[in-house]
Motif scaffolding. Structure first.
Motif, PDB file in Angstrom:
ATOM      1  N   SER A 199     -35.269  20.637 -58.747  1.00 18.61           N
ATOM      2  CA  SER A 199     -36.550  20.639 -58.034  1.00 18.61           C
ATOM      3  C   SER A 199     -36.698  19.402 -57.148  1.00 18.61           C
ATOM      4  O   SER A 199     -37.316  19.462 -56.078  1.00 18.61           O
ATOM      5  N   LYS A 200     -36.110  18.291 -57.560  1.00 18.05           N
ATOM      6  CA  LYS A 200     -36.138  17.094 -56.706  1.00 18.05           C
ATOM      7  C   LYS A 200     -35.374  17.355 -55.406  1.00 18.05           C
ATOM      8  O   LYS A 200     -35.772  16.892 -54.339  1.00 18.05           O
ATOM      9  N   LEU A 201     -34.283  18.104 -55.490  1.00 19.96           N
ATOM     10  CA  LEU A 201     -33.530  18.469 -54.285  1.00 19.96           C
ATOM     11  C   LEU A 201     -34.331  19.443 -53.417  1.00 19.96           C
ATOM     12  O   LEU A 201     -34.327  19.343 -52.185  1.00 19.96           O
ATOM     13  N   ALA A 202     -35.026  20.379 -54.075  1.00 24.76           N
ATOM     14  CA  ALA A 202     -35.860  21.326 -53.331  1.00 24.76           C
ATOM     15  C   ALA A 202     -36.972  20.574 -52.599  1.00 24.76           C
ATOM     16  O   ALA A 202     -37.303  20.895 -51.450  1.00 24.76           O
ATOM     17  N   ARG A 203     -37.518  19.547 -53.222  1.00 25.42           N
ATOM     18  CA  ARG A 203     -38.549  18.728 -52.553  1.00 25.42           C
ATOM     19  C   ARG A 203     -37.953  18.005 -51.346  1.00 25.42           C
ATOM     20  O   ARG A 203     -38.580  17.928 -50.289  1.00 25.42           O
ATOM     21  N   LYS A 204     -36.739  17.489 -51.490  1.00 30.02           N
ATOM     22  CA  LYS A 204     -36.080  16.840 -50.342  1.00 30.02           C
ATOM     23  C   LYS A 204     -35.928  17.817 -49.182  1.00 30.02           C
ATOM     24  O   LYS A 204     -36.092  17.454 -48.029  1.00 30.02           O
ATOM     25  N   HIS A 205     -35.614  19.068 -49.513  1.00 31.36           N
ATOM     26  CA  HIS A 205     -35.496  20.082 -48.461  1.00 31.36           C
ATOM     27  C   HIS A 205     -36.853  20.331 -47.802  1.00 31.36           C
ATOM     28  O   HIS A 205     -36.943  20.452 -46.575  1.00 31.36           O
ATOM     29  N   SER A 206     -37.910  20.388 -48.597  1.00 29.40           N
ATOM     30  CA  SER A 206     -39.254  20.588 -48.044  1.00 29.40           C
ATOM     31  C   SER A 206     -39.645  19.416 -47.137  1.00 29.40           C
ATOM     32  O   SER A 206     -40.249  19.616 -46.082  1.00 29.40           O
ATOM     33  N   ILE A 207     -39.295  18.206 -47.524  1.00 22.64           N
ATOM     34  CA  ILE A 207     -39.570  17.027 -46.696  1.00 22.64           C
ATOM     35  C   ILE A 207     -38.794  17.119 -45.383  1.00 22.64           C
ATOM     36  O   ILE A 207     -39.326  16.823 -44.307  1.00 22.64           O
ATOM     37  N   ALA A 208     -37.545  17.556 -45.465  1.00 25.45           N
ATOM     38  CA  ALA A 208     -36.732  17.701 -44.249  1.00 25.45           C
ATOM     39  C   ALA A 208     -37.354  18.734 -43.304  1.00 25.45           C
ATOM     40  O   ALA A 208     -37.373  18.536 -42.080  1.00 25.45           O
ATOM     41  N   MET A 209     -37.872  19.832 -43.853  1.00 22.46           N
ATOM     42  CA  MET A 209     -38.526  20.836 -43.008  1.00 22.46           C
ATOM     43  C   MET A 209     -39.766  20.242 -42.339  1.00 22.46           C
ATOM     44  O   MET A 209     -39.996  20.452 -41.145  1.00 22.46           O
ATOM     45  N   ALA A 210     -40.548  19.494 -43.109  1.00 19.07           N
ATOM     46  CA  ALA A 210     -41.752  18.864 -42.546  1.00 19.07           C
ATOM     47  C   ALA A 210     -41.378  17.892 -41.436  1.00 19.07           C
ATOM     48  O   ALA A 210     -42.020  17.867 -40.382  1.00 19.07           O
ATOM     49  N   ASN A 211     -40.338  17.104 -41.658  1.00 19.08           N
ATOM     50  CA  ASN A 211     -39.900  16.150 -40.635  1.00 19.08           C
ATOM     51  C   ASN A 211     -39.425  16.849 -39.373  1.00 19.08           C
ATOM     52  O   ASN A 211     -39.626  16.355 -38.264  1.00 19.08           O
ATOM     53  N   ARG A 212     -38.781  17.999 -39.527  1.00 17.56           N
ATOM     54  CA  ARG A 212     -38.290  18.762 -38.381  1.00 17.56           C
ATOM     55  C   ARG A 212     -39.420  19.580 -37.748  1.00 17.56           C
ATOM     56  O   ARG A 212     -39.351  19.959 -36.590  1.00 17.56           O
ATOM     57  N   GLY A 213     -40.425  19.899 -38.549  1.00 18.15           N
ATOM     58  CA  GLY A 213     -41.551  20.681 -38.049  1.00 18.15           C
ATOM     59  C   GLY A 213     -41.285  22.175 -37.997  1.00 18.15           C
ATOM     60  O   GLY A 213     -41.976  22.908 -37.303  1.00 18.15           O
ATOM     61  N   SER A 214     -40.287  22.623 -38.767  1.00 14.68           N
ATOM     62  CA  SER A 214     -39.992  24.059 -38.816  1.00 14.68           C
ATOM     63  C   SER A 214     -39.315  24.391 -40.137  1.00 14.68           C
ATOM     64  O   SER A 214     -38.683  23.536 -40.757  1.00 14.68           O
ATOM     65  N   ILE A 215     -39.461  25.651 -40.537  1.00 14.17           N
ATOM     66  CA  ILE A 215     -38.816  26.068 -41.781  1.00 14.17           C
ATOM     67  C   ILE A 215     -37.380  26.485 -41.484  1.00 14.17           C
ATOM     68  O   ILE A 215     -37.073  27.015 -40.420  1.00 14.17           O
ATOM     69  N   PHE A 216     -36.505  26.192 -42.434  1.00 19.68           N
ATOM     70  CA  PHE A 216     -35.104  26.585 -42.334  1.00 19.68           C
ATOM     71  C   PHE A 216     -34.519  26.594 -43.737  1.00 19.68           C
ATOM     72  O   PHE A 216     -35.024  25.924 -44.633  1.00 19.68           O
ATOM     73  N   HIS A 217     -33.472  27.370 -43.906  1.00 20.24           N
ATOM     74  CA  HIS A 217     -32.803  27.443 -45.207  1.00 20.24           C
ATOM     75  C   HIS A 217     -31.773  26.336 -45.325  1.00 20.24           C
ATOM     76  O   HIS A 217     -31.271  25.822 -44.319  1.00 20.24           O
ATOM     77  N   THR A 218     -31.450  25.990 -46.548  1.00 25.47           N
ATOM     78  CA  THR A 218     -30.394  25.021 -46.807  1.00 25.47           C
ATOM     79  C   THR A 218     -29.084  25.587 -46.270  1.00 25.47           C
ATOM     80  O   THR A 218     -28.796  26.768 -46.466  1.00 25.47           O
ATOM     81  N   SER A 219     -28.303  24.770 -45.585  1.00 26.15           N
ATOM     82  CA  SER A 219     -27.088  25.278 -44.943  1.00 26.15           C
ATOM     83  C   SER A 219     -26.059  25.778 -45.955  1.00 26.15           C
ATOM     84  O   SER A 219     -25.378  26.762 -45.725  1.00 26.15           O
TER      85      SER A 219
END
Length: 173
Positions: free
Chosen positions: A83-103
């Motif tokens: 879940s800590k990794l999932a939160r990092k992904h959510s932060i990355a989406m917020a920083n980018r300003g768009s939703i995207f899946h983990t590569s």
């Protein structure tokens, strides 16, 4: 022409400088403290409170399991490290300003974890967690992940920035 007294008992120029230097140093010190306080306050306001993040994560986990229960699918357990990794992904989406899946979700989330299948739901909302869950349930792909009987564990990461809630829900089994 007026001249200032030059005796050692009357030297207003010297006294004035000393007072000015002390006052100037005090003003500079107070200004620095004020600037520091402003930065600390600003950074504190920008960073989401850990309790808030934990509350939204817990709420997203609850609505996920409520949807599963409503459809007669057993609950998924939550994996806190992932879940800590999932939160990092959510932060990355917020920083980018768009939703995207983990590569490459398998290598990002599942290092050292026994698994056979996985799915990832990502989204953002200016509304409520319940509203986002309803949107997930109205989307065939997201709904499939939520109700997949092969998923036994979930990682949930949430992050709120500028009034938008960014969510990553990673399922695996």
């Amino acid at each position: 022409m007026n001249q200032l007294p030059t005796s050692r008992y009357q030297s207003p120029v010297g006294i004035g400088r000393r007072k000015t230097n002390i006052m100037e140093r005090t003003r500079i010190a107070l200004t620095r403290v004020a600037i520091l306080a402003t930065f600390v306050t600003a950074f504190t306001a920008l960073a989401p409170a850990p309790a808030q993040a934990a509350t939204t994560t817990r709420r997203m986990y609850q609505v996920t399991n409520n949807s599963r229960a409503t459809n007669q699918v057993r609950e998924v357990g939550i994996h806190y490290r992932i879940s800590k990794l999932a939160r990092k992904h959510s932060i990355a989406m917020a920083n980018r300003g768009s939703i995207f899946h983990t590569s490459n979700p398998a290598s990002f989330y599942l290092k050292g974890v026994k698994w056979s299948t996985w799915g990832e739901n990502v989204g953002s909302t200016g509304g409520t967690i319940t509203g986002l869950q309803a949107a997930f349930m109205n989307s065939p792909g997201h709904r499939s992940n939520i109700l997949h009987r092969g998923f036994h564990r979930v990682a949930v990461g949430t992050y709120r920035a500028n009034g938008i809630l960014w969510v990553t829900v990673f399922f695996y089994g």
